[in-house]
Design a protein around this motif. Structure first.
Motif, PDB file in Angstrom:
ATOM      1  N   ALA A 146       0.828  -1.200   0.000  1.00  0.00           N
ATOM      2  CA  ALA A 146       0.000   0.000   0.000  1.00  0.00           C
ATOM      3  C   ALA A 146       0.865   1.253   0.000  1.00  0.00           C
ATOM      4  O   ALA A 146       0.568   2.220  -0.717  1.00  0.00           O
ATOM      5  N   ALA A 147       1.951   1.247   0.789  1.00  0.00           N
ATOM      6  CA  ALA A 147       2.839   2.404   0.832  1.00  0.00           C
ATOM      7  C   ALA A 147       3.518   2.625  -0.511  1.00  0.00           C
ATOM      8  O   ALA A 147       3.680   3.767  -0.966  1.00  0.00           O
ATOM      9  N   GLN A 148       3.928   1.538  -1.161  1.00  0.00           N
ATOM     10  CA  GLN A 148       4.561   1.665  -2.478  1.00  0.00           C
ATOM     11  C   GLN A 148       3.591   2.209  -3.515  1.00  0.00           C
ATOM     12  O   GLN A 148       3.957   3.026  -4.362  1.00  0.00           O
ATOM     13  N   THR A 149       2.324   1.770  -3.429  1.00  0.00           N
ATOM     14  CA  THR A 149       1.307   2.282  -4.341  1.00  0.00           C
ATOM     15  C   THR A 149       1.084   3.772  -4.125  1.00  0.00           C
ATOM     16  O   THR A 149       1.001   4.554  -5.086  1.00  0.00           O
ATOM     17  N   ASP A 150       0.994   4.188  -2.861  1.00  0.00           N
ATOM     18  CA  ASP A 150       0.818   5.611  -2.547  1.00  0.00           C
ATOM     19  C   ASP A 150       1.999   6.428  -3.049  1.00  0.00           C
ATOM     20  O   ASP A 150       1.831   7.533  -3.587  1.00  0.00           O
ATOM     21  N   ASP A 151       3.210   5.899  -2.874  1.00  0.00           N
ATOM     22  CA  ASP A 151       4.413   6.609  -3.314  1.00  0.00           C
ATOM     23  C   ASP A 151       4.432   6.755  -4.829  1.00  0.00           C
ATOM     24  O   ASP A 151       4.770   7.817  -5.360  1.00  0.00           O
ATOM     25  N   THR A 152       4.059   5.680  -5.541  1.00  0.00           N
ATOM     26  CA  THR A 152       4.014   5.746  -7.005  1.00  0.00           C
ATOM     27  C   THR A 152       2.987   6.761  -7.478  1.00  0.00           C
ATOM     28  O   THR A 152       3.243   7.550  -8.403  1.00  0.00           O
ATOM     29  N   LEU A 153       1.813   6.768  -6.835  1.00  0.00           N
ATOM     30  CA  LEU A 153       0.774   7.724  -7.200  1.00  0.00           C
ATOM     31  C   LEU A 153       1.241   9.151  -6.940  1.00  0.00           C
ATOM     32  O   LEU A 153       1.016  10.057  -7.758  1.00  0.00           O
ATOM     33  N   ARG A 154       1.922   9.371  -5.829  1.00  0.00           N
ATOM     34  CA  ARG A 154       2.417  10.703  -5.503  1.00  0.00           C
ATOM     35  C   ARG A 154       3.432  11.173  -6.540  1.00  0.00           C
ATOM     36  O   ARG A 154       3.424  12.336  -6.957  1.00  0.00           O
ATOM     37  N   GLN A 155       4.311  10.271  -6.972  1.00  0.00           N
ATOM     38  CA  GLN A 155       5.291  10.624  -7.990  1.00  0.00           C
ATOM     39  C   GLN A 155       4.619  10.985  -9.315  1.00  0.00           C
ATOM     40  O   GLN A 155       5.042  11.922 -10.008  1.00  0.00           O
ATOM     41  N   LEU A 156       3.576  10.239  -9.681  1.00  0.00           N
ATOM     42  CA  LEU A 156       2.857  10.530 -10.915  1.00  0.00           C
ATOM     43  C   LEU A 156       2.152  11.885 -10.847  1.00  0.00           C
ATOM     44  O   LEU A 156       2.149  12.649 -11.813  1.00  0.00           O
ATOM     45  N   VAL A 157       1.558  12.177  -9.690  1.00  0.00           N
ATOM     46  CA  VAL A 157       0.901  13.479  -9.534  1.00  0.00           C
ATOM     47  C   VAL A 157       1.909  14.606  -9.621  1.00  0.00           C
ATOM     48  O   VAL A 157       1.682  15.631 -10.296  1.00  0.00           O
ATOM     49  N   ASP A 158       3.063  14.450  -8.946  1.00  0.00           N
ATOM     50  CA  ASP A 158       4.108  15.482  -8.996  1.00  0.00           C
ATOM     51  C   ASP A 158       4.620  15.663 -10.420  1.00  0.00           C
ATOM     52  O   ASP A 158       4.857  16.811 -10.866  1.00  0.00           O
ATOM     53  N   HIS A 159       4.795  14.567 -11.137  1.00  0.00           N
ATOM     54  CA  HIS A 159       5.284  14.652 -12.516  1.00  0.00           C
ATOM     55  C   HIS A 159       4.270  15.378 -13.397  1.00  0.00           C
ATOM     56  O   HIS A 159       4.644  16.200 -14.249  1.00  0.00           O
ATOM     57  N   THR A 160       2.976  15.090 -13.183  1.00  0.00           N
ATOM     58  CA  THR A 160       1.936  15.741 -13.982  1.00  0.00           C
ATOM     59  C   THR A 160       1.887  17.238 -13.713  1.00  0.00           C
ATOM     60  O   THR A 160       1.724  18.043 -14.631  1.00  0.00           O
ATOM     61  N   ARG A 161       2.069  17.625 -12.464  1.00  0.00           N
ATOM     62  CA  ARG A 161       2.037  19.056 -12.112  1.00  0.00           C
ATOM     63  C   ARG A 161       3.200  19.812 -12.712  1.00  0.00           C
ATOM     64  O   ARG A 161       3.098  21.018 -12.990  1.00  0.00           O
ATOM     65  N   ARG A 162       4.333  19.137 -12.917  1.00  0.00           N
ATOM     66  CA  ARG A 162       5.496  19.815 -13.471  1.00  0.00           C
ATOM     67  C   ARG A 162       5.417  20.012 -14.972  1.00  0.00           C
ATOM     68  O   ARG A 162       6.221  20.738 -15.553  1.00  0.00           O
TER      69      ARG A 162
END
Length: 199
Positions: free
Chosen positions: A182-198
């Protein structure tokens, strides 16, 4: 026949085109190596638990989901893997789905099964396909043998060709693995959101 346990159109076993292969119950009906193979079971799934016993279908399904997944073939003799067949009219998908909903927690999704019949139409088997679960460990709830009002829970798993119960240290590791996923999934999702915002 559709539902959380029986969805006869979703994922037919790879050997559906050649029913004679169902004799090989311990090979999981031609399932590729790596999954846990449950020996065949003679007859349709057993009824609801009585005398303190666990619901056998719920126990078998949870055990495979807690390990690496696999197939359960109903209509194959358990010890010899002889093809005995079942009566398709006795298959009750809604009842099986209810057993799993009532006895397996957390909820176990993604279960599918298929009725396969021999070319001459004389024998049929029910093949249940159980996926390895990301939500493992799944507990099976039942009643204690001596006190029917006392609810009890166990975590079954497959150990080669039989079902065993998880000890405390195995449960601890299973929960730790779930939380890590679950933590790895949350981390991956957070990275994708950060990448999209950039962008």
């Amino acid at each position: 026949m559709h539902g959380p346990f029986l969805d006869t159109t979703a994922r037919a076993p790879r050997c559906a085109a050649r029913p004679p292969g169902l004799r090989h119950g311990r090979q999981g009906c031609c399932r590729p190596l790596g999954g846990v193979r449950r020996p065949g079971l003679e007859g349709t799934p057993s009824p609801a638990p009585r005398e303190g016993r666990w619901n056998e279908l719920a126990k078998d399904v949870a055990a495979m989901a807690n390990t690496r997944g696999g197939l359960i073939v109903f209509g194959v003799q358990d010890t010899t893997c002889e093809l005995t067949g079942i009566d398709p009219a006795e298959v009750k998908p809604e009842q099986y789905a209810q057993w799993i909903r009532n006895h397996v927690h957390p909820y176990l999704s993604g279960l599918t099964s298929t009725m396969l019949t021999s070319p001459d139409g004389t024998r049929s088997v029910l093949v249940a396909d159980v996926l390895a679960s990301l939500m493992a460990p799944h507990l099976v709830y039942g009643t204690a043998a001596r006190d029917k009002d006392q609810q009890a829970a166990v975590a079954p798993y497959r150990d080669r060709d039989h079902t065993a119960w998880m000890a405390e240290h195995q449960l601890e590791r299973a929960y730790r693995d779930r939380f890590t996923r679950a933590a790895q999934t949350d981390d991956t999702l957070r990275q994708l959101v950060d990448h999209t915002r950039r962008q």
